[in-house]
Motif scaffolding. Structure first.
Motif, PDB file in Angstrom:
ATOM      1  N   ASP A 153      43.791  13.910   7.666  1.00  0.00           N
ATOM      2  CA  ASP A 153      43.512  15.263   6.801  1.00  0.00           C
ATOM      3  C   ASP A 153      44.703  15.603   5.926  1.00  0.00           C
ATOM      4  N   ASN A 154      44.136  16.083   4.913  1.00  0.00           N
ATOM      5  CA  ASN A 154      45.420  16.502   3.970  1.00  0.00           C
ATOM      6  C   ASN A 154      45.029  17.292   2.767  1.00  0.00           C
ATOM      7  N   VAL A 155      45.738  18.159   2.337  1.00  0.00           N
ATOM      8  CA  VAL A 155      45.437  18.952   1.053  1.00  0.00           C
ATOM      9  C   VAL A 155      46.747  18.242   0.189  1.00  0.00           C
ATOM     10  N   ILE A 156      46.109  17.363  -0.841  1.00  0.00           N
ATOM     11  CA  ILE A 156      47.122  16.857  -1.923  1.00  0.00           C
ATOM     12  C   ILE A 156      47.246  17.431  -3.272  1.00  0.00           C
ATOM     13  N   GLU A 171      38.337   3.653   5.184  1.00  0.00           N
ATOM     14  CA  GLU A 171      38.344   2.556   5.996  1.00  0.00           C
ATOM     15  C   GLU A 171      38.489   3.207   7.405  1.00  0.00           C
ATOM     16  N   GLY A 172      37.393   3.516   8.191  1.00  0.00           N
ATOM     17  CA  GLY A 172      37.283   4.300   9.441  1.00  0.00           C
ATOM     18  C   GLY A 172      35.991   4.186   9.966  1.00  0.00           C
ATOM     19  N   ASP A 173      35.896   4.856  11.084  1.00  0.00           N
ATOM     20  CA  ASP A 173      34.690   5.136  11.880  1.00  0.00           C
ATOM     21  C   ASP A 173      34.196   6.668  11.910  1.00  0.00           C
ATOM     22  N   GLY A 174      34.959   7.519  11.416  1.00  0.00           N
ATOM     23  CA  GLY A 174      34.473   8.873  11.660  1.00  0.00           C
ATOM     24  C   GLY A 174      33.746   9.361  10.233  1.00  0.00           C
ATOM     25  N   VAL A 175      33.828  10.757  10.229  1.00  0.00           N
ATOM     26  CA  VAL A 175      33.322  11.223   8.941  1.00  0.00           C
ATOM     27  C   VAL A 175      34.436  11.502   8.066  1.00  0.00           C
ATOM     28  N   PHE A 176      34.020  11.441   6.557  1.00  0.00           N
ATOM     29  CA  PHE A 176      35.070  11.535   5.482  1.00  0.00           C
ATOM     30  C   PHE A 176      34.441  12.410   4.512  1.00  0.00           C
ATOM     31  N   THR A 177      34.941  13.330   4.021  1.00  0.00           N
ATOM     32  CA  THR A 177      34.739  14.367   2.986  1.00  0.00           C
ATOM     33  C   THR A 177      36.116  14.549   2.149  1.00  0.00           C
ATOM     34  N   GLU A 183      30.347  11.383   4.257  1.00  0.00           N
ATOM     35  CA  GLU A 183      29.979   9.521   4.394  1.00  0.00           C
ATOM     36  C   GLU A 183      30.755   9.397   5.677  1.00  0.00           C
ATOM     37  N   ILE A 184      29.756   8.771   6.639  1.00  0.00           N
ATOM     38  CA  ILE A 184      30.158   8.361   8.082  1.00  0.00           C
ATOM     39  C   ILE A 184      30.480   6.724   8.083  1.00  0.00           C
ATOM     40  N   GLY A 185      31.951   6.297   8.358  1.00  0.00           N
ATOM     41  CA  GLY A 185      32.371   5.247   8.490  1.00  0.00           C
ATOM     42  C   GLY A 185      32.879   4.619   6.802  1.00  0.00           C
ATOM     43  N   SER A 186      33.308   3.556   6.851  1.00  0.00           N
ATOM     44  CA  SER A 186      33.883   2.729   5.745  1.00  0.00           C
ATOM     45  C   SER A 186      33.003   2.794   4.571  1.00  0.00           C
ATOM     46  N   ILE A 194      41.211  16.574   1.468  1.00  0.00           N
ATOM     47  CA  ILE A 194      40.501  15.339   2.210  1.00  0.00           C
ATOM     48  C   ILE A 194      40.620  15.591   3.601  1.00  0.00           C
ATOM     49  N   LYS A 195      39.418  15.173   4.347  1.00  0.00           N
ATOM     50  CA  LYS A 195      39.237  15.116   5.683  1.00  0.00           C
ATOM     51  C   LYS A 195      38.671  13.781   6.124  1.00  0.00           C
ATOM     52  N   GLY A 196      39.678  12.804   6.865  1.00  0.00           N
ATOM     53  CA  GLY A 196      39.077  11.578   7.336  1.00  0.00           C
ATOM     54  C   GLY A 196      40.358  11.177   8.219  1.00  0.00           C
ATOM     55  N   GLU A 197      39.792  10.295   9.431  1.00  0.00           N
ATOM     56  CA  GLU A 197      40.986   9.741  10.249  1.00  0.00           C
ATOM     57  C   GLU A 197      40.738   8.208   9.854  1.00  0.00           C
TER      58      GLU A 197
END
Length: 205
Positions: free
Chosen positions: A39-42, A58-64, A81-84, A103-106
């Motif tokens: 997670d970051n604010v750029i 590229e990941g398995d979690g939620v991305f926003t 989105e969920i996943g890559s 950005i939120k995503g691990e």
């Protein structure tokens, strides 16, 4: 007899300073690319005009990913989105400059910001692609046309027409799953934002 040396005028001094100074201008329309893993604010070069943003994750979690304007207000997410995935989204001309992205995503992610005019150009009569994209048909249409869209995915399928000046209209349709249909497209359209999870194609008559 000694000659008097006249003081250099202010204008002349400014001219000398200007000649000795190199000014590097960073265009607001230049491509910008950022990467991260959490997670970051750029902070970004402010978005002031219609643009496109390409996200890869590229990941398995939620991305926003959400825009943040000059007043610090966070807008609606471009995607959830969920996943890559990889997708390109349209950003209209904002009422206030967009100065950051939340950005939120691990997982490994990247974002590329580009001017709308850099959208890939497909055919003026037909074209095809995959997934969420912003495309150009080369030149704006000069009259209403019939356009047929096909989609073989399982999720939401939405196509939004965009004018040459970067003004989006209402979506042509909002469907779920496979689709094969013909609709009317008004004049002045040069770009489309396509939201899909499968292969898609169009043909214009």
């Amino acid at each position: 007899m000694k000659k008097l040396i006249k003081p250099i005028s202010l204008i002349a001094q400014l001219a000398i300073v200007a000649a000795m100074t190199t000014v590097v201008v960073t265009s607001a329309n230049a491509n910008q690319t950022f990467t991260g893993t959490e997670d970051n604010v750029i902070d970004i070069t402010p978005i002031k005009a219609a643009s496109i943003l390409t996200f890869s994750y590229e990941g398995d979690g939620v991305f926003t990913a959400s825009p943040v304007d000059s007043a610090g207000t966070e807008g609606l997410s471009y995607s959830l989105e969920i996943g890559s995935f990889t997708g390109t989204y349209f950003q209209k001309t904002p009422s206030k400059p967009i100065t950051a992205l939340s950005i939120k995503g691990e997982g490994q992610w990247s974002v590329k910001i580009s001017p709308l005019k850099s959208a890939p150009v497909l055919g003026a009569k037909m074209g095809s692609g995959n997934g969420t994209s912003v495309i150009s048909i080369g030149k704006a249409t000069t009259a209403s046309k019939r356009i047929t869209w096909k989609h073989d995915g399982e999720g939401v399928f939405v196509v939004t027409p965009i004018s040459a000046k970067g003004v989006a209209s209402f979506p042509l349709f909002l469907k779920i799953g496979a689709y094969n249909g013909t609709v009317i497209m008004k004049s002045g359209v040069q770009y489309f934002e396509v939201k899909a999870d499968g292969n898609w194609s169009y043909s214009i008559k």
